[in-house]
Design a protein around this motif. Structure first.
Motif, PDB file in Angstrom:
ATOM      1  N   LEU A  20       0.743  -1.075  -0.015  1.00  0.00           N
ATOM      2  CA  LEU A  20       0.177  -0.023  -0.054  1.00  0.00           C
ATOM      3  C   LEU A  20       0.903   1.245   0.002  1.00  0.00           C
ATOM      4  O   LEU A  20       1.965   1.169   0.637  1.00  0.00           O
ATOM      5  CB  LEU A  20      -0.923  -0.019   1.197  1.00  0.00           C
ATOM      6  N   GLN A  21       0.318   2.255  -0.753  1.00  0.00           N
ATOM      7  CA  GLN A  21       1.178   3.645  -0.747  1.00  0.00           C
ATOM      8  C   GLN A  21       0.549   4.439   0.213  1.00  0.00           C
ATOM      9  O   GLN A  21      -0.700   4.601   0.376  1.00  0.00           O
ATOM     10  CB  GLN A  21       0.988   4.268  -2.010  1.00  0.00           C
ATOM     11  N   GLY A  22       1.429   5.073   1.151  1.00  0.00           N
ATOM     12  CA  GLY A  22       0.919   6.307   2.367  1.00  0.00           C
ATOM     13  C   GLY A  22       0.729   5.241   3.480  1.00  0.00           C
ATOM     14  O   GLY A  22       1.245   4.568   3.627  1.00  0.00           O
ATOM     15  N   ALA A  23      -0.309   6.089   4.187  1.00  0.00           N
ATOM     16  CA  ALA A  23      -0.344   5.499   5.586  1.00  0.00           C
ATOM     17  C   ALA A  23      -1.774   4.761   5.864  1.00  0.00           C
ATOM     18  O   ALA A  23      -2.880   5.548   5.440  1.00  0.00           O
ATOM     19  CB  ALA A  23      -0.161   6.738   6.827  1.00  0.00           C
ATOM     20  N   LEU A  24      -1.806   4.109   6.723  1.00  0.00           N
ATOM     21  CA  LEU A  24      -3.051   3.398   7.042  1.00  0.00           C
ATOM     22  C   LEU A  24      -3.545   3.938   8.428  1.00  0.00           C
ATOM     23  O   LEU A  24      -2.964   3.371   9.413  1.00  0.00           O
ATOM     24  CB  LEU A  24      -3.161   1.805   6.923  1.00  0.00           C
ATOM     25  N   GLU A  25      -4.611   4.576   8.631  1.00  0.00           N
ATOM     26  CA  GLU A  25      -4.801   5.020   9.971  1.00  0.00           C
ATOM     27  C   GLU A  25      -6.139   4.453  10.464  1.00  0.00           C
ATOM     28  O   GLU A  25      -7.308   4.415   9.647  1.00  0.00           O
ATOM     29  CB  GLU A  25      -4.791   6.526  10.055  1.00  0.00           C
ATOM     30  N   SER A  26      -6.392   4.201  11.840  1.00  0.00           N
ATOM     31  CA  SER A  26      -7.915   3.827  12.259  1.00  0.00           C
ATOM     32  C   SER A  26      -8.449   5.189  13.184  1.00  0.00           C
ATOM     33  O   SER A  26      -7.806   5.823  13.605  1.00  0.00           O
ATOM     34  CB  SER A  26      -7.536   2.566  13.423  1.00  0.00           C
ATOM     35  N   LYS A 103      -1.346   1.440  -6.139  1.00  0.00           N
ATOM     36  CA  LYS A 103      -0.548   2.632  -6.166  1.00  0.00           C
ATOM     37  C   LYS A 103      -1.522   3.918  -5.981  1.00  0.00           C
ATOM     38  O   LYS A 103      -1.040   5.119  -5.713  1.00  0.00           O
ATOM     39  CB  LYS A 103       0.212   2.737  -7.387  1.00  0.00           C
ATOM     40  N   SER A 104      -2.898   3.883  -6.751  1.00  0.00           N
ATOM     41  CA  SER A 104      -3.690   4.988  -6.876  1.00  0.00           C
ATOM     42  C   SER A 104      -4.239   5.393  -5.587  1.00  0.00           C
ATOM     43  O   SER A 104      -4.406   4.626  -4.502  1.00  0.00           O
ATOM     44  CB  SER A 104      -4.816   4.420  -7.846  1.00  0.00           C
ATOM     45  N   ARG A 105      -4.895   6.497  -5.589  1.00  0.00           N
ATOM     46  CA  ARG A 105      -5.570   6.947  -4.350  1.00  0.00           C
ATOM     47  C   ARG A 105      -6.967   6.331  -4.154  1.00  0.00           C
ATOM     48  O   ARG A 105      -7.479   5.894  -5.198  1.00  0.00           O
ATOM     49  CB  ARG A 105      -5.944   8.739  -4.514  1.00  0.00           C
ATOM     50  N   PRO A 106      -7.275   6.045  -2.925  1.00  0.00           N
ATOM     51  CA  PRO A 106      -8.689   5.376  -2.825  1.00  0.00           C
ATOM     52  C   PRO A 106      -9.870   6.327  -3.440  1.00  0.00           C
ATOM     53  O   PRO A 106      -9.810   7.543  -3.384  1.00  0.00           O
ATOM     54  CB  PRO A 106      -8.719   5.208  -1.256  1.00  0.00           C
TER      55      PRO A 106
END
Length: 113
Positions: A20-26, A103-106
């Protein structure tokens, strides 16, 4: 020093890495270890789709140039010159030959009522 690596069975599992690209936050904060973060599925064309909350990520599957091995460290007892020493040993749990790259934005999932 030689470090022994052995297979635990007659065949090993094949795992896939998800990148995954970027950060995964809850929204609840805290650690995400061991928690379900989304649902992975494939389109009719075979493209991977990851649904995280109200967002969809579209990715592609890539074959790695060099396969990776997933190892678990074991402690092995050895007698050497009448002293007991622990030498590290590893068991092969799985191999990784492919990864899924997002790679792409959600994209937001919009439902109509």
């Amino acid at each position: 020093m030689q470090i022994p690596i052995r297979m635990t069975g007659d065949r090993i599992d094949e795992w896939v890495i998800i990148e995954l690209q970027g950060a995964l936050e809850s929204s609840l904060g805290g650690d995400l270890s061991g928690k379900e973060i989304g649902t992975l599925s494939y389109t009719k064309e075979g493209a991977p789709v990851l649904i995280v909350g109200h967002h969809a990520l579209f990715g592609k599957e890539v074959v790695l140039d060099k396969p990776l091995g997933v190892l678990v460290k074991k402690q092995q007892q050895q007698q050497q010159e009448s002293q007991e020493q622990c030498a590290p040993a590893f068991d092969i749990v799985a191999s990784v030959k492919r990864k899924i790259v997002f790679k792409s934005r959600p994209r937001p999932i919009v439902t109509q009522k």
